[in-house]
Write an enzyme that holds these catalytic residues in place. Structure first.
Site, PDB file in Angstrom:
ATOM      1  N   ASP A 294       0.898  -1.381   0.171  1.00  0.00           N
ATOM      2  CA  ASP A 294      -0.007   0.049  -0.016  1.00  0.00           C
ATOM      3  C   ASP A 294       0.687   1.306   0.026  1.00  0.00           C
ATOM      4  O   ASP A 294       2.056   1.219   0.227  1.00  0.00           O
ATOM      5  CB  ASP A 294      -0.800   0.051   1.331  1.00  0.00           C
ATOM      6  CG  ASP A 294      -0.322  -0.510   2.596  1.00  0.00           C
ATOM      7  OD1 ASP A 294       0.792  -0.413   2.541  1.00  0.00           O
ATOM      8  OD2 ASP A 294      -0.989  -0.896   3.473  1.00  0.00           O
TER       9      ASP A 294
ATOM     10  N   ASN B  23      -7.517  -3.140  14.576  1.00  0.00           N
ATOM     11  CA  ASN B  23      -8.677  -3.544  13.877  1.00  0.00           C
ATOM     12  C   ASN B  23      -8.934  -4.631  13.040  1.00  0.00           C
ATOM     13  O   ASN B  23      -9.861  -4.820  12.542  1.00  0.00           O
ATOM     14  CB  ASN B  23      -9.634  -2.046  13.313  1.00  0.00           C
ATOM     15  CG  ASN B  23      -8.930  -1.760  12.110  1.00  0.00           C
ATOM     16  OD1 ASN B  23      -7.860  -2.429  11.785  1.00  0.00           O
ATOM     17  ND2 ASN B  23      -9.365  -0.811  11.743  1.00  0.00           N
TER      18      ASN B  23
ATOM     19  N   HIS C 244      -7.135  -4.836  10.195  1.00  0.00           N
ATOM     20  CA  HIS C 244      -6.725  -4.697   8.765  1.00  0.00           C
ATOM     21  C   HIS C 244      -5.663  -5.434   8.318  1.00  0.00           C
ATOM     22  O   HIS C 244      -4.907  -5.732   9.332  1.00  0.00           O
ATOM     23  CB  HIS C 244      -6.909  -3.282   8.668  1.00  0.00           C
ATOM     24  CG  HIS C 244      -5.945  -2.525   9.026  1.00  0.00           C
ATOM     25  ND1 HIS C 244      -5.981  -1.087   9.534  1.00  0.00           N
ATOM     26  CD2 HIS C 244      -4.429  -2.697   8.968  1.00  0.00           C
ATOM     27  CE1 HIS C 244      -4.777  -0.909   9.713  1.00  0.00           C
ATOM     28  NE2 HIS C 244      -3.903  -1.602   9.523  1.00  0.00           N
TER      29      HIS C 244
ATOM     30  N   GLU D 262      -9.646  -2.048   5.538  1.00  0.00           N
ATOM     31  CA  GLU D 262     -10.260  -1.905   6.599  1.00  0.00           C
ATOM     32  C   GLU D 262     -11.685  -2.777   6.984  1.00  0.00           C
ATOM     33  O   GLU D 262     -12.140  -3.463   6.120  1.00  0.00           O
ATOM     34  CB  GLU D 262     -10.855  -0.508   6.988  1.00  0.00           C
ATOM     35  CG  GLU D 262      -9.919   0.441   6.618  1.00  0.00           C
ATOM     36  CD  GLU D 262      -8.740   0.651   7.841  1.00  0.00           C
ATOM     37  OE1 GLU D 262      -8.858  -0.244   8.734  1.00  0.00           O
ATOM     38  OE2 GLU D 262      -7.868   1.475   7.873  1.00  0.00           O
TER      39      GLU D 262
HETATM   40  C1  F6R Z   1       1.782  -1.644   6.312  1.00  0.00           C
HETATM   41  C2  F6R Z   1       0.044  -2.097   6.128  1.00  0.00           C
HETATM   42  C3  F6R Z   1      -0.873  -2.207   7.573  1.00  0.00           C
HETATM   43  C4  F6R Z   1       0.421  -2.573   8.671  1.00  0.00           C
HETATM   44  C5  F6R Z   1      -0.662  -2.437  10.040  1.00  0.00           C
HETATM   45  C6  F6R Z   1       0.135  -2.730  11.242  1.00  0.00           C
HETATM   46  O1  F6R Z   1       1.986  -1.494   4.974  1.00  0.00           O
HETATM   47  O2  F6R Z   1      -0.393  -2.479   5.392  1.00  0.00           O
HETATM   48  O3  F6R Z   1      -1.538  -2.926   7.427  1.00  0.00           O
HETATM   49  O4  F6R Z   1       0.857  -3.636   8.545  1.00  0.00           O
HETATM   50  O5  F6R Z   1      -1.383  -1.288  10.194  1.00  0.00           O
HETATM   51  O6  F6R Z   1       1.016  -1.739  11.477  1.00  0.00           O
HETATM   52  P1  F6R Z   1       2.261  -2.084  12.662  1.00  0.00           P
HETATM   53  O7  F6R Z   1       3.125  -2.780  12.081  1.00  0.00           O
HETATM   54  O8  F6R Z   1       3.016  -0.582  12.613  1.00  0.00           O
HETATM   55  O9  F6R Z   1       1.474  -2.025  13.927  1.00  0.00           O
END
Ligand code: F6R
Length: 240
Positions: free
Chosen positions: A67, A135, A137, A142
């Site tokens: 992303d 959450n 995701h 989401e």
């Molecule tokens: C990042 C992504 C997000 C993160 C998720 C966890 O490219 O796609 O889904 O993997 O938000 O973030 P962290 O690792 O910072 O807790």
């Protein structure tokens, strides 16, 4: 799903490193799906160390990222382009032309999503690294994102913007949109490696592994994939 529970973040990074090393040893031109965020940073540090010690080369590896934010310059300190250069690409022998990240500044974002999705289809990701949101995701998919979604533009959930506000001067600066691989795009990877640490992720991890599979819990869809390795610390595993 294979679930590996370890003591701490350092051990998550070591275990994850072993999985990537064995793939690249077997297939030096592997296609890696990569994530940003805090979860894979230790893994990337181990990859850099292995490169510096001549244990690994990335010269034929290709990468695709999950992303990118919409509307911030690719050189912005918080863009995912910058993140990947700072945490991995600038420190290994990967060819930048073999690294792919959605363009969040494309004039026509829907066209960019279609371009990225067709590129993914032609590349066949060998291993996708994932983090998980509090959450549940995955990528920026989401809760309530359709499981058949492909690469698309998302409006970021308030909770996700709050979670990421620590990287910006204020919550107002956190982008409101991103381009993300869809859930069906992620599931096409041959193998998936999900990394998570800390108590903040415990509930999401429980729902991902033990809860019903439904679109309110995006990561629960991973129960449908036949090669998922989950590496988590004791805190993230504390509700299992
Ligand atoms: C990042 C992504 C997000 C993160 C998720 C966890 O490219 O796609 O889904 O993997 O938000 O973030 P962290 O690792 O910072 O807790």
């Amino acid at each position: 799903m294979q679930v590996i529970i370890v003591e701490n973040k350092e051990q998550i990074a070591q275990e994850a490193f072993k999985v990537l090393k064995s793939l690249i040893d077997k297939k030096p031109d592997a296609v890696l799906g990569l994530a940003t965020g805090s979860s894979p940073i230790g893994l990337y540090e181990n990859l850099i160390k292995a490169y510096n010690e001549s244990q690994l080369s990335f010269k034929d590896v290709k990468t695709v990222n999950l992303d990118e934010y919409v509307g911030i310059d690719e050189n912005h300190s918080q863009s995912y382009q910058t993140f990947m250069r700072e945490h991995l690409f600038d420190h290994i022998d990967i060819q930048l032309k073999n690294t792919f990240i959605p363009n969040g500044n494309a004039e026509d974002l829907n066209k960019e999503c279609a371009r990225y999705e067709s590129m993914l289809e032609s590349m066949h990701v060998d291993l996708q690294v994932l983090g998980i949101g509090s959450n549940a995701h995955i990528g920026f998919n989401e809760p309530n994102t359709p499981f058949n979604s492909t690469t698309h533009v998302v409006n970021l959930a308030q909770q996700t913007r709050e979670d990421n506000a620590r990287f910006f001067d204020s919550i107002d600066e956190v982008p409101k949109q991103a381009i993300t691989m869809g859930i069906s795009s992620i599931l096409k990877a041959k193998k998936i490696l999900l990394l998570a640490s800390s108590i903040d992720k415990a509930n999401a991890i429980k729902q991902m592994i033990q809860g019903p599979i439904n679109e309110q819990v995006p990561a629960s869809v991973l129960q449908n994939h036949d090669d998922v390795v989950v590496i988590i610390d004791k805190d993230a595993a504390s509700e299992l």
